[in-house]
Design an enzyme around this catalytic site. Structure first.
Site, short mmCIF file in Angstrom:
data_model
loop_
_atom_site.label_atom_id
_atom_site.label_comp_id
_atom_site.label_asym_id
_atom_site.label_seq_id
_atom_site.Cartn_x
_atom_site.Cartn_y
_atom_site.Cartn_z
N ARG A 41 -19.57 40.83 -3.15
CA ARG A 41 -19.23 42.08 -3.99
C ARG A 41 -19.30 41.98 -5.41
O ARG A 41 -19.96 42.84 -5.95
CB ARG A 41 -17.74 42.30 -3.54
CG ARG A 41 -17.93 43.05 -1.95
CD ARG A 41 -16.55 43.18 -1.75
NE ARG A 41 -15.76 41.96 -1.20
CZ ARG A 41 -14.14 41.73 -1.63
NH1 ARG A 41 -13.58 42.61 -2.14
NH2 ARG A 41 -14.01 40.82 -1.17
N HIS A 98 -8.39 38.10 4.01
CA HIS A 98 -9.43 38.13 3.30
C HIS A 98 -10.32 39.46 3.64
O HIS A 98 -10.59 39.45 4.65
CB HIS A 98 -10.78 36.96 3.03
CG HIS A 98 -11.67 36.99 2.11
ND1 HIS A 98 -12.68 37.92 2.09
CD2 HIS A 98 -12.01 36.41 1.22
CE1 HIS A 98 -13.50 37.60 0.94
NE2 HIS A 98 -12.94 36.71 0.28
#
Ligand SMILES: Cc1cc2nc3c(=O)[nH]c(=O)nc-3n(C[C@H](O)[C@H](O)[C@H](O)COP(=O)(O)OP(=O)(O)OC[C@H]3O[C@@H](n4cnc5c(N)ncnc54)[C@H](O)[C@@H]3O)c2cc1C
Ligand code: SF4
Ligand code: SF4
Ligand code: FES
Lengths: 239, 542
Positions: free
Chosen positions: B347, B327
């Site tokens: 994000r 990740h």
């Protein structure tokens, strides 16, 4: 064997950065600034109980402790609480709590329903011990009070971040099972208090009617070049 | 001061470039996406999967030659922890119709579905029911249920995310069942983020999605799903038996070579328990705690690849385990948080990834493998990373942008768990960026299954992270919570049906004996035993 370039091998620090903690009364020297969980492991324990996500999300690691020169009992999550020199710790890997058995499809979002399953919430003394115990800083007493009014929406709002660690349960003088009351109320609110998503029901029906089957079959059979092309020509919904 | 002085100097640079970056973001401009050629190049050069010497072909077992990470190969070529002679298979401790191994999201969904079909179900799980990767999932779950979306678009996104390696039949079932899964959860009383007025789901983008189809419950989506499933399992005490702290250590076959139960190990009494079952569902999750290539991990304590070990010894095939998911945004500071996940939703909500000088170097919503590779390149090759006091490197995830784009207070409101986790260390993520670096997150591959969740072995079903094929070599965010429920339900339904038509024969562990012989014959010199069950951090500084 290759290892991650960013890996940092942590060395045992010099003696002046080691502190004493007491695990169930036994003294161990451990590096300062560890979490209780990592300190207990450093001391040589291999957890079976009392350890789950290791990230403050699962509620497996409820711990009770006292710090030096302070008479108060403190509680917290072992994976999130930093050690203090001279502290005494013990984990509470299990604390009994009964759960009501119910059928959410036949329940009602009312005070009667909540009291039918957890009549003892009426015993709440409003002492706020539960609230002080909560490692998630939830207003536990207020959500119990909201449950007593049958305000399942307010219970949902106040208890949403409950990780069911049981620390409130272990401390409550009225012997309540707060987190089980909370999840009952949240499920009732989600099921009956919130509007259903209409677009969802429509889409489920369209799928059942087979609306997308042909398109999907085509994609399954498509040769890879065409699939890549279809992928690259997707349009994007704006952020 | 929350960050060190050197780190604060870099924060000042991030703050200096922020107004310009915000202005562009508000106009809908973003750092250019990489094209397919550039993607291929950056992956080959920087993704950990492509590092030499980190993987090898298996030397024993039915899948000899299958390439897997070294750490997994060691467990697959280890000696069984159970000495087959140590248990008496004539002494059946428990008889059940469907045995579900693993009490995470996939296992709970399978158990509820099987029980609804009127069969006797047993869940055997390693820790407590619900202690799992599922409970840790933050960001969300995908389903194409909005008007402007369709299962077809979802299909394309999944395939592109997996670089077109995915098993398309598995993907078809995934996207087609998705809306019904969300409806199943809605019925059960899962608190999705919705519009109060009309019940419309509040959905967001994730890396690699063409439509906003990420459904969430705050930043505790997995926890909300898991605690609801667990509550529902516990609402059926007469239909579903739950055995906690009782991991399966070996599958049991019958004399016809079909799967017919498992040997469990009570971690507390240290006793074995023989369970005979008509069908078995493996839902044991992933392998983060193997710390592939020394990476820290986001995974829970019990993510140790047990299911792969058991299935492999019983002759099931493995797929896509050569690809591991890192990740891009794992915490690297403070030290206590290292490896912990910062959900992609940050994000999705507008936070950019920037380097030590506050400059962007990659579009924030590339697929995970690409985003991770870009961050590794920035830190390791270009040396534009921020160095922590313990010597780790990372880039900034500029969370204060979210406040500017979506209103003050958004970080605390939409990411309460993360906000609290950092506040414990005096870092207010609505005002300060978070330092991040890729962390070991997800096992892309696993045991091969059919769209009916069947393994290549009769009477064995699998669901969840233990399987391989749905996501190919790279999974998109939000498709795992989806797959564990889609395939958990499919496994539950099919295993229940099959259990009504099958009768186990005489139980045997001959496959385990044969495996031991094969290891001895192969000259592999191993002191390890497997399954691992729990990682051992005793006496270590983690
Ligand atoms: C921090 C984090 C965040 C994530 N965020 C997202 C997200 O936002 N969206 C998304 O889609 N996905 C996300 N994922 C991925 C997703 O959560 C997991 O892939 C998924 O939940 C796995 O579900 P599972 O049921 O297969 O396995 P798990 O939920 O891990 O459950 C496996 C269970 O099996 C048990 N078990 C293991 N070995 C044995 C054994 N030998 N015998 C018996 N029981 C055993 C374990 O104890 C556990 O209870 C995230 C993962 C992590 C770690
Ligand atoms: S601890 Fe118990 S009695 Fe005290 S406020 Fe909380 S619920 Fe009420
Ligand atoms: S409300 Fe109780 S069970 Fe929930 S997190 Fe707080 S202390 Fe733990
Ligand atoms: S181990 Fe999960 S909350 Fe501490």
């Amino acid at each position: 064997m290759a290892t991650e370039l960013n890996r940092v091998e942590r060395q045992t620090p010099p003696d002046d950065e080691m502190v004493s903690i007491f695990v169930m009364g036994k003294e161990y020297r451990v590096p300062d600034a560890l979490t209780i969980m990592k300190a207990i492991e450093y001391a040589g324990y291999h957890f079976i109980r009392g350890c789950g996500c290791r990230g403050g999300a699962c509620g497996a690691c409820a711990t009770v402790y006292r710090t030096a020169d302070n008479y108060r009992i403190k509680v917290g999550l072992a994976c999130q609480t930093l050690i203090e020199p001279g502290m005494h710790v013990t984990q509470i890997p299990f604390y009994p709590a009964n759960k009501a058995i119910y059928d959410v499809s036949e329940a009602e979002p009312t005070v009667e329903e909540v009291l039918k399953h957890y009549p003892e919430i009426a015993r709440c003394l409003c002492c706020e011990v539960c609230t002080r115990a909560c490692p998630q800083d939830l207003e536990v007493m207020y959500y119990i009070q909201a449950a007593l009014r049958g305000d399942v929406k307010e219970v949902s709002r106040l208890s949403f971040e409950c990780i069911m660690c049981g620390l409130c349960v272990s401390r409550c003088p009225a012997e309540l099972m707060h987190y089980n009351v909370a999840i009952l109320c949240r499920r009732l609110y989600a099921r009956y208090g919130m509007k259903r998503a209409e677009h969802l029901a429509n889409r489920v029906r369209e799928i059942e009617e087979g609306k997308f089957d042909e398109e999907l079959d085509e994609l399954v059979r498509m040769d890879e070049k065409d699939l890549v092309r279809a992928y690259e020509s997707r349009d994007f919904e704006e952020a | 001061m929350p960050y060190s002085e050197a780190m604060m100097e870099s924060v000042a640079k991030v703050e200096a470039t922020r107004p310009q970056r915000l202005a562009e973001a508000k106009e809908g401009k973003h750092y250019p996406r990489l094209d397919q050629d550039e993607i291929e190049q950056i992956l080959k050069k920087y993704h950990p999967d492509y590092r030499d010497g980190t993987k090898r072909g298996l030397e024993v077992g039915a899948g000899k030659g299958t390439v897997v990470p070294n750490e997994l190969a060691e467990l697959l070529e280890a000696r069984p922890m159970l000495n087959p002679g140590a248990v008496d298979l004539e002494q059946i401790d428990l008889d059940t119709d469907v045995l579900v191994v693993g009490g995470g999201g996939a296992g709970a969904a399978a158990a509820l579905t099987a029980a609804a079909d009127g069969v006797d179900v047993t869940i055997a799980t390693k820790l407590r029911l619900g202690d799992s990767n599922t409970v840790m999932a933050e960001g969300g779950i995908q389903a194409a249920d909005k008007e402007i979306d369709s299962p077809t678009l979802h299909f394309l996104d999944v395939m592109g995310g997996g670089h077109f390696t995915n098993d398309r039949e598995l993907v078809r079932a995934l996207v087609r069942d998705a809306p019904a899964i969300i409806e199943w959860l809605e019925d059960m009383g899962v608190l999705f983020d919705k519009d109060e007025e009309d019940g419309t789901m509040r959905t967001l983008h994730g890396g690699g999605t063409s439509r906003k189809r990420m459904h969430s419950a705050g930043d505790m989506t997995g926890a909300e799903i898991m605690r609801t499933l667990r509550d529902e399992v516990r609402n059926h005490p007469d239909e579903i038996r739950v055995l906690e702290f009782s991991p399966a250590v070996e599958l049991v076959l019958d004399d016809a070579g079909r799967v017919a139960g498992a040997v469990l190990y009570n971690l507390e009494t240290e006793r074995y328990l023989v369970v005979r079952a008509k069908t078995v569902i493996l839902a044991t999750g992933g392998f983060g705690r193997l710390h592939i290539q020394g990476f820290p991990t986001t995974n829970h304590y019990g993510a140790t690849a047990d299911g792969i070990v058991l299935a492999y010894r019983a002759g099931a095939g493995l797929r896509f385990l050569e690809a591991t998911q890192f990740h891009p945004t794992g915490a690297v500071f403070p030290e206590q948080n290292v490896g912990l996940l910062i959900t992609e939703k940050v994000r999705g909500a507008g936070a950019q990834v920037v380097n030590v000088d506050g400059e962007q170097f990659v579009y924030a919503l590339e697929t995970r493998d690409v985003e991770s590779s870009a961050i590794i390149r920035e830190c390791q090759e270009r040396d534009n990373g921020v160095v922590t006091p313990t010597g780790r490197k990372g880039c900034w995830l500029d969370s204060p942008m979210v406040e500017a784009l979506r209103g003050a207070g958004t970080m605390q409101k939409d990411f309460p768990a993360k906000y609290r986790q950092f506040m414990r260390h005096d870092i207010d993520i609505s005002e300060l960026p978070m330092l991040i670096y890729p962390t070991l997150h997800y096992q892309n591959g696993g045991v091969a299954v059919s769209p009916d969740a069947e393994a290549e072995r009769e009477n064995l079903y699998l669901a969840g992270e233990v399987t391989g094929g749905i996501h190919g070599t790279n999974r998109l965010m939000g498709n795992s919570l989806l797959d564990i429920l889609v395939y958990g339900r499919r496994a539950g339904r099919n295993a229940a049906k099959k259990s009504k038509e099958t009768q186990p024969g005489r139980l045997t562990l001959e496959h385990v004996e044969a495996f031991v012989k094969e290891i001895e014959g192969s000259g592999i010199d191993t002191k390890l035993t497997s399954p691992m069950l729990l990682p051992d951090y005793a006496g270590k500084l983690g």
